[in-house]
Design a protein around this motif. Structure first.
Motif, PDB file in Angstrom:
ATOM      1  N   ASN A  48     -17.165  15.428 -17.157  1.00 20.37           N
ATOM      2  CA  ASN A  48     -16.390  15.169 -15.933  1.00 20.37           C
ATOM      3  C   ASN A  48     -17.231  15.407 -14.689  1.00 20.37           C
ATOM      4  O   ASN A  48     -17.105  14.693 -13.704  1.00 20.37           O
ATOM      5  N   ASN A  90     -13.890  25.846 -13.196  1.00 23.71           N
ATOM      6  CA  ASN A  90     -13.387  25.406 -14.512  1.00 23.71           C
ATOM      7  C   ASN A  90     -14.383  25.740 -15.618  1.00 23.71           C
ATOM      8  O   ASN A  90     -14.020  26.280 -16.660  1.00 23.71           O
ATOM      9  N   GLU A  94     -13.822  28.276 -18.718  1.00 21.79           N
ATOM     10  CA  GLU A  94     -13.958  27.767 -20.099  1.00 21.79           C
ATOM     11  C   GLU A  94     -14.996  28.578 -20.877  1.00 21.79           C
ATOM     12  O   GLU A  94     -14.776  28.953 -22.032  1.00 21.79           O
ATOM     13  N   VAL A 101     -12.866  34.450 -27.035  1.00 15.56           N
ATOM     14  CA  VAL A 101     -12.029  34.121 -28.207  1.00 15.56           C
ATOM     15  C   VAL A 101     -12.698  33.173 -29.200  1.00 15.56           C
ATOM     16  O   VAL A 101     -12.200  33.026 -30.323  1.00 15.56           O
ATOM     17  N   GLY A 102     -13.798  32.516 -28.806  1.00 14.93           N
ATOM     18  CA  GLY A 102     -14.463  31.578 -29.719  1.00 14.93           C
ATOM     19  C   GLY A 102     -13.511  30.481 -30.161  1.00 14.93           C
ATOM     20  O   GLY A 102     -12.830  29.881 -29.332  1.00 14.93           O
ATOM     21  N   HIS A 106      -5.540  31.228 -28.881  1.00 16.03           N
ATOM     22  CA  HIS A 106      -4.807  32.298 -28.195  1.00 16.03           C
ATOM     23  C   HIS A 106      -4.025  31.674 -27.037  1.00 16.03           C
ATOM     24  O   HIS A 106      -4.599  30.925 -26.245  1.00 16.03           O
ATOM     25  N   ALA A 109      -5.627  32.111 -23.733  1.00 17.92           N
ATOM     26  CA  ALA A 109      -6.830  31.277 -23.562  1.00 17.92           C
ATOM     27  C   ALA A 109      -6.395  29.881 -23.127  1.00 17.92           C
ATOM     28  O   ALA A 109      -7.016  29.260 -22.258  1.00 17.92           O
ATOM     29  N   LYS A 110      -5.305  29.404 -23.733  1.00 16.22           N
ATOM     30  CA  LYS A 110      -4.795  28.066 -23.373  1.00 16.22           C
ATOM     31  C   LYS A 110      -4.366  28.044 -21.909  1.00 16.22           C
ATOM     32  O   LYS A 110      -4.717  27.109 -21.168  1.00 16.22           O
ATOM     33  N   LYS A 113      -7.471  28.094 -19.602  1.00 18.67           N
ATOM     34  CA  LYS A 113      -8.187  26.813 -19.564  1.00 18.67           C
ATOM     35  C   LYS A 113      -7.354  25.722 -18.894  1.00 18.67           C
ATOM     36  O   LYS A 113      -7.887  24.909 -18.125  1.00 18.67           O
ATOM     37  N   ASP A 114      -6.045  25.718 -19.174  1.00 21.03           N
ATOM     38  CA  ASP A 114      -5.206  24.671 -18.580  1.00 21.03           C
ATOM     39  C   ASP A 114      -5.051  24.854 -17.070  1.00 21.03           C
ATOM     40  O   ASP A 114      -5.062  23.870 -16.319  1.00 21.03           O
ATOM     41  N   ALA A 117      -8.271  23.700 -15.525  1.00 20.75           N
ATOM     42  CA  ALA A 117      -8.322  22.234 -15.504  1.00 20.75           C
ATOM     43  C   ALA A 117      -7.375  21.690 -14.432  1.00 20.75           C
ATOM     44  O   ALA A 117      -7.680  20.698 -13.754  1.00 20.75           O
TER      45      ALA A 117
END
Ligand SMILES: Nc1ncnc2c1ncn2[C@@H]1O[C@H](COP(=O)(O)OP(=O)(O)OP(=O)(O)O)[C@@H](O)[C@H]1O
Length: 151
Positions: A48, A90, A94, A101-102, A106, A109-110, A113-114, A117
């Motif tokens: 992106n 971002n 990330e 968490v690799g 989780h 984590a979502k 990241k969301d 984004a």
């Protein structure tokens, strides 16, 4: 925990493995070099970001071509800056989430990241609005000329 690029394929360090520095930078040039490396990471890792980079080049070219005014340049620069900064944030989020968490799922984590984004989408919407407001008065006469119509 040591970071091994083979363990976590989401994180691709571009620093050679024999230069794994974890101590403080000792001089300005070293700090600057790592900062430039960070910018390189962004361009290498984020598709992106490459798109935003090329879009920015086209917008800057159009700005010169259409001879936009001083105030217009300021808004255009602010729009590009907002998008690029949001991509930096971002990518930082990330990378930190992947480090922690690799490949484990989780819910937090979502969310992290969301939301990160979402910040990019928000900045892109701002940039698009600025683009329309700035370039509309320059592009409209060209379109009118092409269509030979008056609106
Ligand atoms: N560890 C995780 N736990 C929960 N959900 C995750 C996790 N990792 C990723 N996700 C979800 O998958 C999506 C894609 O994650 P990924 O790390 O691949 O981002 P990306 O494709 O690089 O995002 P962008 O397009 O913003 O750069 C995230 O937006 C998030 O919804």
């Amino acid at each position: 925990m040591t970071l091994d690029s083979n363990d976590n394929k989401k994180i691709k360090p571009i620093t050679p493995l024999d230069e794994q520095q974890v101590t403080k930078n000792s001089h300005f040039l070293q700090s600057f070099g790592h900062a430039v490396e960070g910018i390189g990471q962004l361009l290498v890792r984020e598709r992106n970001m490459r798109f935003h980079f090329f879009a920015s080049v086209i917008v800057i070219y159009l700005g010169f071509h259409l001879r936009i005014g001083r105030q217009d340049w300021l808004w255009t620069a602010m729009a590009i800056f907002a998008v690029v900064m949001s991509e930096f944030v971002n990518t930082m989020i990330e990378t930190m989430v992947d480090l922690i968490v690799g490949y484990e799922y989780h819910p937090l984590a979502k969310i992290a990241k969301d939301v990160a984004a979402g910040a990019v989408v928000f900045a892109v919407m701002f940039a698009m609005a600025v683009g329309v407001i700035v370039f509309y008065p320059y592009v409209l006469p060209i379109i009118e000329q092409l269509l030979n119509l008056k609106f």
